[in-house]
Design a protein around this motif. Structure first.
Motif, PDB file in Angstrom:
ATOM      1  N   PHE A 151     -44.560  49.942 -17.725  1.00  0.00           N
ATOM      2  CA  PHE A 151     -43.651  50.961 -17.219  1.00  0.00           C
ATOM      3  C   PHE A 151     -42.799  51.378 -18.422  1.00  0.00           C
ATOM      4  O   PHE A 151     -41.769  50.756 -18.709  1.00  0.00           O
ATOM      5  N   PRO A 152     -43.204  52.410 -19.151  1.00  0.00           N
ATOM      6  CA  PRO A 152     -42.587  52.708 -20.449  1.00  0.00           C
ATOM      7  C   PRO A 152     -41.147  53.204 -20.396  1.00  0.00           C
ATOM      8  O   PRO A 152     -40.571  53.493 -21.444  1.00  0.00           O
ATOM      9  N   GLY A 153     -40.571  53.272 -19.203  1.00  0.00           N
ATOM     10  CA  GLY A 153     -39.164  53.636 -19.118  1.00  0.00           C
ATOM     11  C   GLY A 153     -38.273  52.508 -18.664  1.00  0.00           C
ATOM     12  O   GLY A 153     -37.046  52.609 -18.756  1.00  0.00           O
ATOM     13  N   THR A 154     -38.881  51.383 -18.192  1.00  0.00           N
ATOM     14  CA  THR A 154     -38.030  50.436 -17.485  1.00  0.00           C
ATOM     15  C   THR A 154     -38.334  48.957 -17.629  1.00  0.00           C
ATOM     16  O   THR A 154     -37.495  48.148 -17.246  1.00  0.00           O
ATOM     17  N   ASN A 155     -39.506  48.536 -18.109  1.00  0.00           N
ATOM     18  CA  ASN A 155     -39.767  47.090 -18.025  1.00  0.00           C
ATOM     19  C   ASN A 155     -39.968  46.412 -19.377  1.00  0.00           C
ATOM     20  O   ASN A 155     -40.675  45.418 -19.490  1.00  0.00           O
ATOM     21  N   GLY A 156     -39.303  46.914 -20.414  1.00  0.00           N
ATOM     22  CA  GLY A 156     -39.368  46.262 -21.710  1.00  0.00           C
ATOM     23  C   GLY A 156     -38.795  44.855 -21.675  1.00  0.00           C
ATOM     24  O   GLY A 156     -37.780  44.593 -21.034  1.00  0.00           O
ATOM     25  N   GLN A 157     -39.484  43.944 -22.367  1.00  0.00           N
ATOM     26  CA  GLN A 157     -39.017  42.571 -22.538  1.00  0.00           C
ATOM     27  C   GLN A 157     -38.840  42.345 -24.032  1.00  0.00           C
ATOM     28  O   GLN A 157     -39.802  42.508 -24.800  1.00  0.00           O
ATOM     29  N   VAL A 158     -37.638  42.007 -24.456  1.00  0.00           N
ATOM     30  CA  VAL A 158     -37.362  41.900 -25.889  1.00  0.00           C
ATOM     31  C   VAL A 158     -36.483  40.693 -26.167  1.00  0.00           C
ATOM     32  O   VAL A 158     -35.766  40.207 -25.299  1.00  0.00           O
ATOM     33  N   SER A 159     -36.541  40.239 -27.412  1.00  0.00           N
ATOM     34  CA  SER A 159     -35.515  39.322 -27.904  1.00  0.00           C
ATOM     35  C   SER A 159     -34.463  40.158 -28.605  1.00  0.00           C
ATOM     36  O   SER A 159     -34.733  41.287 -29.045  1.00  0.00           O
ATOM     37  N   ALA A 160     -33.263  39.616 -28.737  1.00  0.00           N
ATOM     38  CA  ALA A 160     -32.223  40.356 -29.458  1.00  0.00           C
ATOM     39  C   ALA A 160     -32.652  40.599 -30.901  1.00  0.00           C
ATOM     40  O   ALA A 160     -32.487  41.701 -31.433  1.00  0.00           O
ATOM     41  N   LEU A 161     -33.234  39.573 -31.528  1.00  0.00           N
ATOM     42  CA  LEU A 161     -33.694  39.726 -32.900  1.00  0.00           C
ATOM     43  C   LEU A 161     -34.780  40.789 -32.998  1.00  0.00           C
ATOM     44  O   LEU A 161     -34.795  41.607 -33.919  1.00  0.00           O
TER      45      LEU A 161
ATOM     46  N   ALA B  44     -37.897  47.048 -11.448  1.00  0.00           N
ATOM     47  CA  ALA B  44     -38.321  45.742 -10.973  1.00  0.00           C
ATOM     48  C   ALA B  44     -38.361  45.739  -9.458  1.00  0.00           C
ATOM     49  O   ALA B  44     -37.552  46.391  -8.805  1.00  0.00           O
ATOM     50  N   PRO B  45     -39.311  45.016  -8.862  1.00  0.00           N
ATOM     51  CA  PRO B  45     -39.365  44.922  -7.413  1.00  0.00           C
ATOM     52  C   PRO B  45     -38.048  44.407  -6.847  1.00  0.00           C
ATOM     53  O   PRO B  45     -37.260  43.770  -7.538  1.00  0.00           O
ATOM     54  N   ASP B  46     -37.816  44.697  -5.585  1.00  0.00           N
ATOM     55  CA  ASP B  46     -36.584  44.240  -4.945  1.00  0.00           C
ATOM     56  C   ASP B  46     -36.417  42.739  -5.136  1.00  0.00           C
ATOM     57  O   ASP B  46     -37.390  41.990  -5.241  1.00  0.00           O
ATOM     58  N   ASP B  47     -35.181  42.298  -5.168  1.00  0.00           N
ATOM     59  CA  ASP B  47     -34.906  40.900  -5.485  1.00  0.00           C
ATOM     60  C   ASP B  47     -35.514  39.928  -4.486  1.00  0.00           C
ATOM     61  O   ASP B  47     -35.640  38.742  -4.774  1.00  0.00           O
ATOM     62  N   GLU B  48     -35.892  40.427  -3.297  1.00  0.00           N
ATOM     63  CA  GLU B  48     -36.413  39.538  -2.278  1.00  0.00           C
ATOM     64  C   GLU B  48     -37.901  39.223  -2.466  1.00  0.00           C
ATOM     65  O   GLU B  48     -38.434  38.356  -1.789  1.00  0.00           O
ATOM     66  N   VAL B  49     -38.611  39.935  -3.359  1.00  0.00           N
ATOM     67  CA  VAL B  49     -40.041  39.721  -3.486  1.00  0.00           C
ATOM     68  C   VAL B  49     -40.324  38.400  -4.194  1.00  0.00           C
ATOM     69  O   VAL B  49     -39.456  37.817  -4.833  1.00  0.00           O
ATOM     70  N   GLY B  50     -41.570  37.967  -4.086  1.00  0.00           N
ATOM     71  CA  GLY B  50     -41.947  36.702  -4.684  1.00  0.00           C
ATOM     72  C   GLY B  50     -42.136  36.797  -6.181  1.00  0.00           C
ATOM     73  O   GLY B  50     -42.170  37.870  -6.776  1.00  0.00           O
ATOM     74  N   SER B  51     -42.284  35.628  -6.812  1.00  0.00           N
ATOM     75  CA  SER B  51     -42.404  35.572  -8.267  1.00  0.00           C
ATOM     76  C   SER B  51     -43.677  36.243  -8.753  1.00  0.00           C
ATOM     77  O   SER B  51     -43.724  36.761  -9.871  1.00  0.00           O
ATOM     78  N   ASN B  52     -44.724  36.241  -7.936  1.00  0.00           N
ATOM     79  CA  ASN B  52     -45.972  36.869  -8.369  1.00  0.00           C
ATOM     80  C   ASN B  52     -45.791  38.357  -8.601  1.00  0.00           C
ATOM     81  O   ASN B  52     -46.388  38.936  -9.516  1.00  0.00           O
ATOM     82  N   ASP B  53     -44.991  39.033  -7.751  1.00  0.00           N
ATOM     83  CA  ASP B  53     -44.745  40.454  -7.934  1.00  0.00           C
ATOM     84  C   ASP B  53     -43.961  40.695  -9.214  1.00  0.00           C
ATOM     85  O   ASP B  53     -44.209  41.667  -9.933  1.00  0.00           O
ATOM     86  N   LEU B  54     -43.003  39.834  -9.514  1.00  0.00           N
ATOM     87  CA  LEU B  54     -42.229  39.988 -10.738  1.00  0.00           C
ATOM     88  C   LEU B  54     -43.117  39.771 -11.958  1.00  0.00           C
ATOM     89  O   LEU B  54     -43.000  40.485 -12.960  1.00  0.00           O
ATOM     90  N   ASP B  55     -44.031  38.810 -11.860  1.00  0.00           N
ATOM     91  CA  ASP B  55     -44.977  38.577 -12.951  1.00  0.00           C
ATOM     92  C   ASP B  55     -45.843  39.810 -13.176  1.00  0.00           C
ATOM     93  O   ASP B  55     -46.106  40.203 -14.317  1.00  0.00           O
ATOM     94  N   LEU B  56     -46.294  40.411 -12.073  1.00  0.00           N
ATOM     95  CA  LEU B  56     -47.121  41.607 -12.178  1.00  0.00           C
ATOM     96  C   LEU B  56     -46.331  42.755 -12.774  1.00  0.00           C
ATOM     97  O   LEU B  56     -46.826  43.494 -13.620  1.00  0.00           O
ATOM     98  N   TRP B  57     -45.073  42.924 -12.352  1.00  0.00           N
ATOM     99  CA  TRP B  57     -44.226  43.995 -12.877  1.00  0.00           C
ATOM    100  C   TRP B  57     -44.052  43.864 -14.384  1.00  0.00           C
ATOM    101  O   TRP B  57     -44.147  44.838 -15.119  1.00  0.00           O
ATOM    102  N   ARG B  58     -43.814  42.656 -14.857  1.00  0.00           N
ATOM    103  CA  ARG B  58     -43.670  42.453 -16.305  1.00  0.00           C
ATOM    104  C   ARG B  58     -44.974  42.735 -17.044  1.00  0.00           C
ATOM    105  O   ARG B  58     -44.968  43.236 -18.166  1.00  0.00           O
TER     106      ARG B  58
END
Length: 387
Positions: A261-271, A243-257
């Motif tokens: 990135f098949p080693g690092t940016n999975g988004q999952v529910s516990a179920l 994930a981009p450094d914590d100081e970046v804006g929300s748009n960069d985080l949206d782009l990262w998600r």
């Protein structure tokens, strides 16, 4: 506490609640299947730091390296179909990768973190890492950081790029799309690598997420000529797909998600993650024979040249964390993957368990065997009489 829990597993509910009472959680969820039945599916707290968004059953949590278990399973499906060979050189599928002394690096070496290809020698800016082809060109030209196959060193971000490029060369598609169409949708599981912006309103905030560079700065593992604080790789770990450094804006985080990135940016529910590992337990994704191969420890439990002693308590299989020292319960043969901050998912073939714990309050000291999770999975084993 919301959700469901079979009466005999009330100890899991109590442990989950106690984590909140002790101030260890902001928002979290835990789910478990046993013998093909969903016995635990709990969630509580807030998806954001301010308490404005209640955690829901379909809240998505960043599992960081927990993504590697999802990607590895996609790769192993190709292996079982004969489209990939664990003992074949990466260059068979990606010819350009043979540059700079990498001709004999095998797929298995990459999956067991033993190839030495932990990144190029020069740091890469986060914006350049959004260009998949550019990153792969850099990795193809890079020389290994140690003699391939002779040592273990966590491929924190290159794991996903190398496997993802091999996957693309063989199938013409991406890991994220394959995961969605061939695994997630048939199972009805909320597991994503590359999350559309239309779904990102369900993503939990990452609270107190540690800065990767700071975590690596004090590592001085055997075999490294200098401290990692002086290594280009220390910065690379942040920029190459994390994930981009914590100081970046929300748009960069949206782009990262949104990117894969098949080693690092999975988004999952516990179920969703527990459902994925339950499908493993039910042999719906891989055969038992193949899973017995991939959960064999590769190269022992020596000091990791990237993480130091941090992972010496579990060992590596072919793409998964193992449990050889029983830090995640009494069965040394479980396998799965944890994520920096505390999330964890695993399959127990012997006891037919598919388990997952996710949260948004990151503990910077945990990437495996977080006590918040272990106390709950231990309750499951206690009910089953497994010690």
């Amino acid at each position: 506490i919301h959700g469901s829990c079979e009466t005999r597993f009330d100890g899991v509910r109590e442990a989950f609640e106690q984590n909140f009472l002790d101030g260890k959680e902001i928002g979290a969820a835990v789910a478990a299947w046993v013998d093909g039945e969903l016995v635990v599916n709990l969630w509580a707290g807030s998806a954001d730091a301010d308490g404005a968004r209640p955690w829901q059953v379909d809240t998505l949590s960043t599992v960081l390296s927990g993504t590697k278990g999802l990607t590895s399973t996609c790769v192993h499906q190709l292996v079982e179909r004969g489209e990939l060979d664990l003992n074949a050189p990466v260059a068979r599928y990606w010819p350009e990768f043979a540059q700079a002394g990498k001709a004999d690096i095998t797929l298995g070496m990459v999956m067991s973190h033993r190839s030495g290809v932990i990144g190029p020698r020069e740091r890469m800016d986060w914006t350049k890492v959004t260009d998949w082809d550019f990153v792969c060109e850099q990795l193809a030209a890079a020389e290994p950081w140690w003699e391939p196959g002779t040592a273990q060193g966590y491929h924190m971000t290159t794991f996903g790029f190398i496997l993802g490029e091999i996957f693309h060369r063989v199938t013409g598609g991406t890991v994220g799309n394959y995961l969605r169409t061939e695994i997630a949708e048939p199972l009805g599981a909320e597991i994503h690598v590359g999350t559309p912006r239309s779904m990102q309103h369900r993503c939990a905030d990452r609270v107190a997420k540690p800065h990767i560079r700071k975590m690596l700065a004090d590592v001085n593992a055997p075999g490294y000529p200098t401290s990692l604080s002086e290594h280009p790789k220390a910065g690379l770990a942040v920029s190459m797909g994390f994930a981009p450094d914590d100081e970046v804006g929300s748009n960069d985080l949206d782009l990262w998600r949104e990117l894969e990135f098949p080693g690092t940016n999975g988004q999952v529910s516990a179920l969703g993650l527990a459902t994925f590992y339950n499908a493993m337990a039910q042999e719906r994704l891989l055969s038992r024979k193949h899973m017995d191969v991939i959960r064999v420890c590769q190269g022992g439990l020596e000091t990791d040249l990237v993480l130091g002693l941090r992972v010496a308590d579990h060992g590596w299989g072919l793409g998964y964390m193992l449990n050889q020292r029983c830090v995640n319960g009494p069965n040394p043969w479980i396998f799965g993957h944890g994520g920096l901050g505390g999330s964890f998912g695993f399959v127990d073939l012997e006891n037919q368990i598919g388990y997952a714990y996710v949260m948004n309050h990151f503990d910077p000291t945990k990437a495996n065997a977080d006590p918040r999770s272990v106390v709950m999975s231990n309750e499951i084993y206690a009910v089953l009489g497994v010690t």
